[in-house]
Scaffold this motif. Structure first.
Motif, PDB file in Angstrom:
ATOM      1  N   SER A  78      10.254  -6.468   6.131  1.00 28.12           N
ATOM      2  CA  SER A  78      10.583  -6.765   4.745  1.00 28.12           C
ATOM      3  C   SER A  78       9.325  -7.130   3.952  1.00 28.12           C
ATOM      4  CB  SER A  78      11.615  -7.894   4.666  1.00 28.12           C
ATOM      5  OG  SER A  78      11.055  -9.060   5.213  1.00 28.12           O
ATOM      6  N   VAL A  79       8.418  -7.825   4.620  1.00 26.93           N
ATOM      7  CA  VAL A  79       7.167  -8.211   3.955  1.00 26.93           C
ATOM      8  C   VAL A  79       6.350  -6.963   3.607  1.00 26.93           C
ATOM      9  CG1 VAL A  79       4.975  -9.411   4.280  1.00 26.93           C
ATOM     10  CG2 VAL A  79       7.092 -10.438   5.123  1.00 26.93           C
ATOM     11  N   ILE A  80       6.215  -6.075   4.584  1.00 31.80           N
ATOM     12  CA  ILE A  80       5.421  -4.865   4.382  1.00 31.80           C
ATOM     13  C   ILE A  80       6.029  -4.003   3.275  1.00 31.80           C
ATOM     14  CG2 ILE A  80       4.708  -2.705   5.475  1.00 31.80           C
ATOM     15  CD1 ILE A  80       4.621  -4.319   8.141  1.00 31.80           C
ATOM     16  N   ARG A  81       7.358  -3.881   3.319  1.00 31.59           N
ATOM     17  CA  ARG A  81       8.033  -3.071   2.296  1.00 31.59           C
ATOM     18  C   ARG A  81       7.789  -3.634   0.902  1.00 31.59           C
ATOM     19  NH1 ARG A  81      10.941   0.551   1.940  1.00 31.59           N
ATOM     20  NH2 ARG A  81      11.789  -0.328   0.043  1.00 31.59           N
ATOM     21  N   GLU A  82       7.915  -4.950   0.802  1.00 30.30           N
ATOM     22  CA  GLU A  82       7.740  -5.592  -0.496  1.00 30.30           C
ATOM     23  C   GLU A  82       6.345  -5.293  -1.052  1.00 30.30           C
ATOM     24  OE1 GLU A  82       8.833  -9.732  -0.363  1.00 30.30           O
ATOM     25  OE2 GLU A  82       7.675 -10.155  -2.181  1.00 30.30           O
ATOM     26  N   VAL A  83       5.351  -5.419  -0.179  1.00 29.90           N
ATOM     27  CA  VAL A  83       3.971  -5.209  -0.618  1.00 29.90           C
ATOM     28  C   VAL A  83       3.746  -3.757  -1.041  1.00 29.90           C
ATOM     29  CG1 VAL A  83       1.578  -5.202   0.146  1.00 29.90           C
ATOM     30  CG2 VAL A  83       3.089  -7.088   0.780  1.00 29.90           C
ATOM     31  N   LEU A  84       4.267  -2.840  -0.235  1.00 26.71           N
ATOM     32  CA  LEU A  84       3.984  -1.423  -0.512  1.00 26.71           C
ATOM     33  C   LEU A  84       4.833  -0.852  -1.640  1.00 26.71           C
ATOM     34  CD1 LEU A  84       3.376   0.006   3.031  1.00 26.71           C
ATOM     35  CD2 LEU A  84       1.794   0.043   1.111  1.00 26.71           C
ATOM     36  N   ALA A  86       5.399  -2.323  -4.476  1.00 24.92           N
ATOM     37  CA  ALA A  86       4.840  -2.673  -5.772  1.00 24.92           C
ATOM     38  C   ALA A  86       3.728  -1.694  -6.119  1.00 24.92           C
ATOM     39  CB  ALA A  86       4.303  -4.098  -5.734  1.00 24.92           C
ATOM     40  N   PRO A  87       3.836  -1.032  -7.266  1.00 24.47           N
ATOM     41  CA  PRO A  87       2.792  -0.078  -7.640  1.00 24.47           C
ATOM     42  C   PRO A  87       1.532  -0.809  -8.069  1.00 24.47           C
ATOM     43  CG  PRO A  87       4.413  -0.279  -9.394  1.00 24.47           C
ATOM     44  CD  PRO A  87       4.883  -1.144  -8.271  1.00 24.47           C
ATOM     45  N   PRO A  88       0.388  -0.114  -8.052  1.00 21.89           N
ATOM     46  CA  PRO A  88      -0.852  -0.739  -8.507  1.00 21.89           C
ATOM     47  C   PRO A  88      -0.710  -1.211  -9.949  1.00 21.89           C
ATOM     48  CG  PRO A  88      -1.287   1.418  -7.549  1.00 21.89           C
ATOM     49  CD  PRO A  88       0.198   1.268  -7.637  1.00 21.89           C
ATOM     50  N   SER A  89      -1.381  -2.296 -10.288  1.00 27.82           N
ATOM     51  CA  SER A  89      -1.254  -2.812 -11.641  1.00 27.82           C
ATOM     52  C   SER A  89      -1.906  -1.835 -12.620  1.00 27.82           C
ATOM     53  CB  SER A  89      -1.923  -4.175 -11.734  1.00 27.82           C
ATOM     54  OG  SER A  89      -3.288  -4.054 -11.407  1.00 27.82           O
ATOM     55  N   ARG A  93      -4.992   1.077 -12.385  1.00 35.26           N
ATOM     56  CA  ARG A  93      -4.751   2.511 -12.490  1.00 35.26           C
ATOM     57  C   ARG A  93      -5.615   3.127 -13.579  1.00 35.26           C
ATOM     58  NH1 ARG A  93      -2.329   4.938  -8.973  1.00 35.26           N
ATOM     59  NH2 ARG A  93      -3.456   6.571  -9.989  1.00 35.26           N
ATOM     60  N   GLY A 118      11.107   5.734 -13.464  1.00 39.64           N
ATOM     61  CA  GLY A 118      11.192   4.677 -12.470  1.00 39.64           C
ATOM     62  C   GLY A 118      12.325   4.971 -11.496  1.00 39.64           C
ATOM     63  N   MET A 119      12.901   3.942 -10.969  1.00 32.34           N
ATOM     64  CA  MET A 119      13.995   4.133 -10.030  1.00 32.34           C
ATOM     65  C   MET A 119      15.311   4.260 -10.781  1.00 32.34           C
ATOM     66  SD  MET A 119      12.447   3.883  -7.253  1.00 32.34           S
ATOM     67  CE  MET A 119      10.787   3.437  -6.834  1.00 32.34           C
TER      68      MET A 119
END
Lengths: 327, 167
Positions: A78-84, A86-89, A93, A118-119
């Motif tokens: 869940s931690v990894i998913r949360e981090v990945l 989030a798109p770059p700020s 970009r 978006g989603m």
């Protein structure tokens, strides 16, 4: 390597495309014994097949590593998913905006077009690729959605709130003095003062265009009325009024993409919502200027028209990838 | 990597004439001499790997573009590290990984993020659901409100993207 056509070096090996096909077929969760046997046969048939497969597997190594890390400590997932997820700020970009040169300079020629949408997960009304939709809402207001759009409806005794997650909508608001009518995006909100208007949500900002009467636009700390034919961009920092006539941005309602001196990159971005395949445009081609009116509902013909008017070459790779590069 | 004497001479001249300028440019962006020196070094590694030096006409423009890519990678990595540590802080003590695992995970997150850079959000999501969560295409289609055919198309696009990015 010659500099004349760096794009030629980008031609994708058909064996790699076949390897990808197999990977997706094997991956779908319930591949049959037949499929597995077919794959074994394919990979044994030719050394190049095995090599392409290994190249694909190697490319995906970071994902496999994360999956095995998660086997060791399951809560990591869940931690990894949360981090990945989030798109770059945006300011990061933006640093890459001038990156075309790098890719050309290094002989790797294509910039990937990012989807403007978006989603569309929990939205009440959504449209898919190449689909526009008009609905009459409970209060009699009329809502038209562009392709690849999604919107949530929250109607209550005191308010009518539409949240636009992606794409664009045009609303024709039914009068109801007791319940204000608002279209909100992540960037701000547009409240009708008896009216017809369009809102388009882009990744980094939104556009409001008043087609009739006026609206009240609120974003960040700012608030500003917009009258008929006026338009403004807005994001969480505030409002920037647009001086140009932006009516061409609402032409999608008539199934038309009306382009007046935009870059091919922008035009391709707009066509993406009308095509199921993945459009990639080379940096050189993305900078070409485009004028014209294109039919959204025949995006293939629009591409052909572009190819006639501009020095570009369009290559289809099966039904899911189309490359555009300069000639 | 194969490198001709001529290629090497060009890189050497670039380094001699512009390394000081590039370090200064990076220091202005980063406000830190040490990090600027590291990124300048990384930028010249990219220069060594680039295959089209012979036609170089605007060396500083070329270097700036390569350096911007290094800057982006650096900042994005820091952003990811922060997000990872914050997300980890929300977890109970029992769920904390060992320091070795944590290092591996951080490396792999940065590598995967770089691989997926530029992929449209929906395709990125479908890819993560498949490759990290191990969901079937039918499950992904359900959770994203899409058809299975669409998900399979997304997967192909994501895989091709990764293949091209990894080359």
């Amino acid at each position: 390597m010659k500099n004349t056509n760096p794009i030629a070096s980008e031609a994708i090996d058909p064996v790699v495309l076949t390897a990808i096909d197999w990977m997706v077929r094997l991956d779908n969760g319930h591949a049959s014994a037949d499929v597995k046997a077919g794959f074994d046969h394919w990979i044994a048939a030719n050394d190049r097949h095995r090599q392409a497969w290994q190249e694909m597997t190697r490319a995906l190594q970071p994902a496999s590593q994360l999956q095995s890390a998660q086997h060791q400590s399951p809560a990591q997932l869940s931690v990894i998913r949360e981090v990945l997820s989030a798109p770059p700020s945006p300011q990061r970009r933006r640093l890459l905006n001038g990156m075309a040169l790098v890719f050309v300079g290094l002989g790797t020629a294509y910039l990937l077009k990012r989807s403007p949408t978006g989603m569309a997960l929990s939205a009440d009304i959504t449209t898919s690729t190449a689909e526009r939709k008009t609905v009459i809402l409970a209060d009699g207001s009329q809502l038209t959605l562009d392709a690849e759009s999604s919107i949530d409806l929250h109607f209550s005794a005191g308010k009518r709130l539409l949240t636009l997650h992606s794409g664009a909508c045009i609303v024709q608001v039914a009068t109801d003095p007791t319940r204000p009518f608002t279209v909100a995006t992540a960037h701000g909100s547009v409240t009708a003062l008896g009216t017809r208007f369009m809102v388009r949500r882009q990744p980094d900002r939104s556009l409001a265009l008043v087609l009739q009467h006026s609206v009240m636009l609120a974003a960040g700390e700012q608030q500003q009325p917009l009258s008929e034919n006026e338009s403004a961009w807005f994001d969480s920092k505030g409002i920037s009024p647009e001086r140009e006539d932006m009516h061409s941005y609402a032409a999608w309602e008539d199934g038309v993409l009306d382009v007046r001196n935009q870059s091919l990159g922008e035009v391709v971005e707009a066509l993406r919502a009308y095509r199921k395949d993945y459009l990639r445009v080379s940096p050189a081609a993305a900078q070409l200027r485009v004028f014209g009116v294109f039919q959204l509902d025949d995006a293939e013909r629009s591409l052909r028209t572009l190819a006639q008017a501009l020095p570009i070459r369009i290559t289809h790779y099966g039904p899911w990838l189309t490359l555009i590069d300069s000639r | 990597m194969r490198m001709s004497a001529q290629h090497y001479a060009v890189v050497h001249a670039l380094y001699r004439d512009h390394h000081g300028w590039l370090s200064h440019w990076l220091r202005n962006k980063l406000g830190c001499t040490q990090q600027a020196a590291d990124l300048a070094q990384n930028t010249f590694i990219r220069v060594l790997q680039s295959r089209q030096l012979m036609q170089l006409q605007e060396p500083r423009a070329f270097l700036t573009v390569l350096a911007k890519r290094e800057l982006y990678t650096f900042w994005r990595r820091r952003e990811l590290e922060q997000a990872y540590l914050e997300a980890l802080a929300q977890q109970p003590q029992a769920n904390q990984p060992s320091p070795e695992d944590m290092l591996l995970i951080r490396e792999a997150i940065a590598a995967l993020d770089q691989l997926l850079n530029g992929l449209p959000p929906k395709i990125r999501q479908a890819f993560l659901l498949s490759r990290l969560d191990g969901l079937t295409h039918v499950q992904i289609a359900d959770s994203m409100g899409k058809s299975v055919a669409t998900i399979e198309r997304y997967m192909k696009q994501a895989l091709l993207h990764c293949y091209l990015a990894a080359r």
